[in-house]
Scaffold this active site. Structure first.
Site, PDB file in Angstrom:
ATOM      1  N   ASP A  88       0.876  -1.094   0.004  1.00 36.29           N
ATOM      2  CA  ASP A  88      -0.066  -0.069  -0.014  1.00 36.29           C
ATOM      3  C   ASP A  88       0.974   1.058   0.118  1.00 36.29           C
ATOM      4  O   ASP A  88       2.175   1.163   0.064  1.00 36.29           O
ATOM      5  CB  ASP A  88      -0.945  -0.184   1.080  1.00 36.29           C
ATOM      6  N   ASP A 268      -7.880  -7.715   0.034  1.00 35.15           N
ATOM      7  CA  ASP A 268      -7.080  -7.910   1.269  1.00 35.15           C
ATOM      8  C   ASP A 268      -7.801  -7.171   2.610  1.00 35.15           C
ATOM      9  O   ASP A 268      -8.742  -6.356   2.501  1.00 35.15           O
ATOM     10  CB  ASP A 268      -5.788  -6.928   1.222  1.00 35.15           C
ATOM     11  N   CYS A 306     -13.204 -28.868   7.304  1.00 33.46           N
ATOM     12  CA  CYS A 306     -12.025 -28.307   6.876  1.00 33.46           C
ATOM     13  C   CYS A 306     -10.867 -29.232   6.996  1.00 33.46           C
ATOM     14  O   CYS A 306     -10.841 -29.820   7.695  1.00 33.46           O
ATOM     15  CB  CYS A 306     -11.784 -26.901   7.732  1.00 33.46           C
ATOM     16  N   CYS A 308      -7.503 -28.146   6.937  1.00 35.28           N
ATOM     17  CA  CYS A 308      -6.515 -27.296   7.322  1.00 35.28           C
ATOM     18  C   CYS A 308      -5.581 -28.123   8.470  1.00 35.28           C
ATOM     19  O   CYS A 308      -6.160 -29.031   8.767  1.00 35.28           O
ATOM     20  CB  CYS A 308      -6.519 -25.859   7.863  1.00 35.28           C
ATOM     21  N   CYS A 311      -7.499 -28.092  11.868  1.00 33.66           N
ATOM     22  CA  CYS A 311      -8.940 -28.858  11.908  1.00 33.66           C
ATOM     23  C   CYS A 311      -8.449 -30.553  11.644  1.00 33.66           C
ATOM     24  O   CYS A 311      -9.002 -31.197  12.297  1.00 33.66           O
ATOM     25  CB  CYS A 311      -9.726 -28.468  10.720  1.00 33.66           C
ATOM     26  N   HIS A 337      -6.169 -21.607  10.413  1.00 32.66           N
ATOM     27  CA  HIS A 337      -7.454 -22.059  10.004  1.00 32.66           C
ATOM     28  C   HIS A 337      -8.147 -20.995   9.224  1.00 32.66           C
ATOM     29  O   HIS A 337      -8.929 -21.278   8.307  1.00 32.66           O
ATOM     30  CB  HIS A 337      -8.327 -22.394  11.149  1.00 32.66           C
TER      31      HIS A 337
HETATM   32 ZN   LIG Z   1      -9.467 -25.469   9.420  1.00 32.63          ZN
END
Ligand SMILES: [Zn+2]
Length: 376
Positions: A88, A268, A306, A308, A311, A337
């Site tokens: 930015d 963003d 999920c 990830c 998880c 996550h």
């Molecule tokens: Zn997750």
């Protein structure tokens, strides 16, 4: 630089080619304020699907200093992130300082919150600082119009931003001629507050100067959801088809779906990272506030849909415990996550545009999330 691969209604599936690689759009950029996405290693960022980061010019120019970063090999090498980085202009943080800054036609002068020194930011110096950082996408310095603003205030602010945009373009071209940062791109920023005609005028002005991409600034600044949707509905159809469109500082998962449906390509926001550190987690079953006592004995994954790292390995009870103890690992796992959730959402949106099923996906997300305002 930007290739449009598919369209579904107004939603766009594209590919950005930048000095540090290709980016599949629509894309969500993780925010790396001080040359780090808080609580995430670059390896974690890659693992959870991050394609591109945003770096904050304001913070990095004050500490450790853009020239120091340049001399250490640039921001990519310094922070060990080899993918694209958008920086930015520093303007947004400077304007957030309120009374501690002084605006003139030439520049904005402020006191450094780090050591109290007087610092001047001009359109020219903002571009030079971003060049020193080695940014892939450089943003023009603009004045983020205060909200609420009268028509006259929004107009004067927009016109100043347009004069600054022209100065940024000149500096950028001169800097590129010195090949400080070959291949980098410069984006202009549409301002104009909540006024449709000012937004159009701002966009036309920027197109005359010519930029590699066009951002929509001055949204998500405290306006109502209706105002944000109204401005987006107005301006996105006027934006050039073959240039990337970036909605700055937005937003919630709902905002992302809504803006993708209106043809925005880049986003963003600090929301997934900041909220993640505070135990506010986005899941397929809605928001989970991990601090709530109901999770103390919950031997289940945070989000069973999920995959990830968090998880796949840890229970809600463990995350609740880490959060209660203020353990760093809690912030790390929860940030991973939340970012994974955002990147997965964008991947789903990209796939739906490719197969012409965006509207179906948006409708099903709208029902799943129980949205107050329609997504499409
Ligand atoms: Zn997750």
């Amino acid at each position: 630089m930007f290739e449009l691969l598919a369209k579904d209604g107004a939603a766009r599936r594209g590919e950005l080619t930048l000095p540090h690689g290709k980016v599949q759009t629509p894309v969500f950029q993780a925010v790396g304020t001080y040359g780090t996405v808080k609580a995430m290693t670059p390896r974690d960022l890659r693992d959870c699907g991050t394609q591109m980061l945003l770096g904050n010019t304001f913070h990095l120019m004050l500490r450790p200093g853009d020239k120091r970063i340049r001399d250490l090999g640039g921001l990519h090498k310094f922070m060990q992130w080899d993918g694209p980085i958008l920086t930015d202009s520093g303007g947004f943080q400077v304007f957030s300082l309120g009374d501690l800054r002084k605006m003139t036609e030439h520049s904005v002068v402020f006191r450094s919150p780090v050591n109290g020194d007087k610092v001047e930011l001009t359109p020219e110096s903002s571009i030079q600082v971003q060049g020193n950082l080695g940014s892939d996408v450089v943003m023009v310095l603009d004045e983020c119009t205060a909200h609420p603003a009268t028509y006259e205030q929004a107009n004067a602010s927009m016109e100043l931003s347009m004069r600054w945009a022209a100065r940024c373009k000149t500096t950028f071209e001169n800097t590129q001629a010195g090949s400080m940062n070959p291949g980098s791109k410069l984006f202009g920023i549409v301002q104009g507050g909540m006024f449709e005609d000012l937004r159009s005028e701002s966009l036309q002005n920027l197109q005359q100067i010519e930029f590699d991409g066009y951002a929509i600034g001055g949204l998500s600044v405290g306006e109502s959801k209706e105002d944000m949707i109204r401005v987006l509905n107005h301006i996105t159809p006027e934006m050039p088809e073959h240039k990337p469109r970036y909605l700055m500082g937005v937003g919630t998962p709902e905002d992302l779906v809504r803006a993708v449906g209106r043809g925005v390509d880049m986003f963003d926001c600090v929301m997934p990272t900041r909220n993640g550190r505070n135990g506010y987690l986005f899941t397929s079953a809605g928001v989970v506030k991990i601090r709530n006592a109901q999770h103390r004995n919950a031997d289940v994954a945070l989000d069973e849909n999920c995959n990830c790292y968090t998880c796949s390995h840890f229970s809600r009870a463990y995350l609740h415990h880490l959060d209660r103890c203020g353990e760093m690992l809690g912030a790390m796992l929860m940030t991973q996550h939340n970012l994974h959730y955002y990147h997965q959402l964008m991947a789903q949106l990209r796939a739906s545009i490719e197969t012409g099923t965006f509207r179906n996906l948006a409708t099903s997300l709208q029902n799943q999330w129980n949205c107050d305002h329609e997504l499409v």
